[in-house]
Design a protein around this motif. Structure first.
Motif, PDB file in Angstrom:
ATOM      1  N   SER A  80       0.826  -1.209   0.000  1.00 35.93           N
ATOM      2  CA  SER A  80       0.000   0.000   0.000  1.00 35.93           C
ATOM      3  C   SER A  80       0.857   1.254   0.000  1.00 35.93           C
ATOM      4  O   SER A  80       1.923   1.288   0.594  1.00 35.93           O
ATOM      5  CB  SER A  80      -0.897   0.025   1.242  1.00 35.93           C
ATOM      6  N   ASP A  84      -2.649   7.514   0.683  1.00 40.37           N
ATOM      7  CA  ASP A  84      -3.677   6.852  -0.111  1.00 40.37           C
ATOM      8  C   ASP A  84      -4.236   7.821  -1.143  1.00 40.37           C
ATOM      9  O   ASP A  84      -4.794   8.857  -0.786  1.00 40.37           O
ATOM     10  CB  ASP A  84      -4.792   6.346   0.796  1.00 40.37           C
ATOM     11  N   ARG A 115       3.687   2.328   2.637  1.00 41.52           N
ATOM     12  CA  ARG A 115       3.236   2.519   4.012  1.00 41.52           C
ATOM     13  C   ARG A 115       4.181   1.798   4.973  1.00 41.52           C
ATOM     14  O   ARG A 115       4.454   2.276   6.073  1.00 41.52           O
ATOM     15  CB  ARG A 115       1.814   1.980   4.184  1.00 41.52           C
ATOM     16  N   GLN A 165      -6.743  -5.103  -3.266  1.00 42.72           N
ATOM     17  CA  GLN A 165      -5.502  -4.338  -3.397  1.00 42.72           C
ATOM     18  C   GLN A 165      -5.126  -4.149  -4.859  1.00 42.72           C
ATOM     19  O   GLN A 165      -4.718  -3.060  -5.268  1.00 42.72           O
ATOM     20  CB  GLN A 165      -4.369  -5.045  -2.646  1.00 42.72           C
ATOM     21  N   HIS A 168      -7.286  -1.571  -6.423  1.00 43.49           N
ATOM     22  CA  HIS A 168      -6.840  -0.245  -5.989  1.00 43.49           C
ATOM     23  C   HIS A 168      -5.604   0.191  -6.774  1.00 43.49           C
ATOM     24  O   HIS A 168      -5.500   1.347  -7.197  1.00 43.49           O
ATOM     25  CB  HIS A 168      -6.537  -0.275  -4.488  1.00 43.49           C
TER      26      HIS A 168
END
Length: 189
Positions: A80, A84, A115, A165, A168
């Motif tokens: 990630s 975001d 992250r 994920q 995304h």
């Protein structure tokens, strides 16, 4: 809380833990550039953990399953972005292209920042596997459970979270992996 007097046993313990903490940190600092060797060591530790679970025929829920969920959580944090793009609402990028490469002169390039950095991911995963391996030697963590259900549930959880994920990543056009500097074929000078 005040610091202990220099002649007390607590001061001696504190000095020793500080000494060992600095020694451990120096080993970590020296191991930082050796990414492949670190991961090979972690893989070997995981192999011994899996071998221990297989040979002992136990420790499924309290140790192995908990470790699997924790490692999945670490992996998702590793994949990630730190910031975001779905939360960054910019008036220039209403089409959801935050975090992507700039297509206009007014847009700013934002590199991919994880992250959870690779070193912290490795350190946390290695520490968790080591703790799981140690816990597999204690009878109190061996809870009876029908393990095929846990394995199926973990795979379903893995597939669903990775699907989310990947969606995304596709939506906001970022790739969390870099292999290094791109080299182009051409004349060698």
């Amino acid at each position: 809380m005040d610091s202990p007097e220099p002649d007390t046993p607590m001061a001696a313990v504190s000095a020793q833990t500080t000494k060992y903490g600095k020694l451990f940190q120096s080993y970590l600092d020296r191991a930082t550039p050796f990414i492949s060797y670190r991961w090979i060591g972690t893989g070997a530790l995981f192999f011994f953990f899996a071998l221990r679970i297989f040979l002992a025929q136990g420790w499924y829920i309290a140790v192995a399953y908990s470790l699997g969920i924790y490692l999945l959580n670490l992996f998702l944090a590793f994949l990630s972005p730190k910031f975001d793009p779905s939360l960054e609402q910019d008036e220039d990028m209403e089409d959801g292209s935050a975090g992507a490469l700039p297509t206009k002169e007014t847009q700013e390039f934002k590199p991919f920042v994880r992250r959870l950095p690779e070193f912290k991911f490795w350190y946390s995963a290695t520490r968790a596997i080591a703790i799981g391996f140690i816990c597999s030697w204690f009878e109190m963590f061996d809870l009876p459970v029908f393990w095929p259900v846990l394995v199926m549930y973990w795979f379903i959880l893995f597939i669903l979270t990775m699907r989310k994920q990947i969606q995304h990543m596709i939506k906001y056009r970022y790739v969390p992996f870099t292999v290094g500097k791109t080299r182009y074929a051409g004349s060698s000078r």
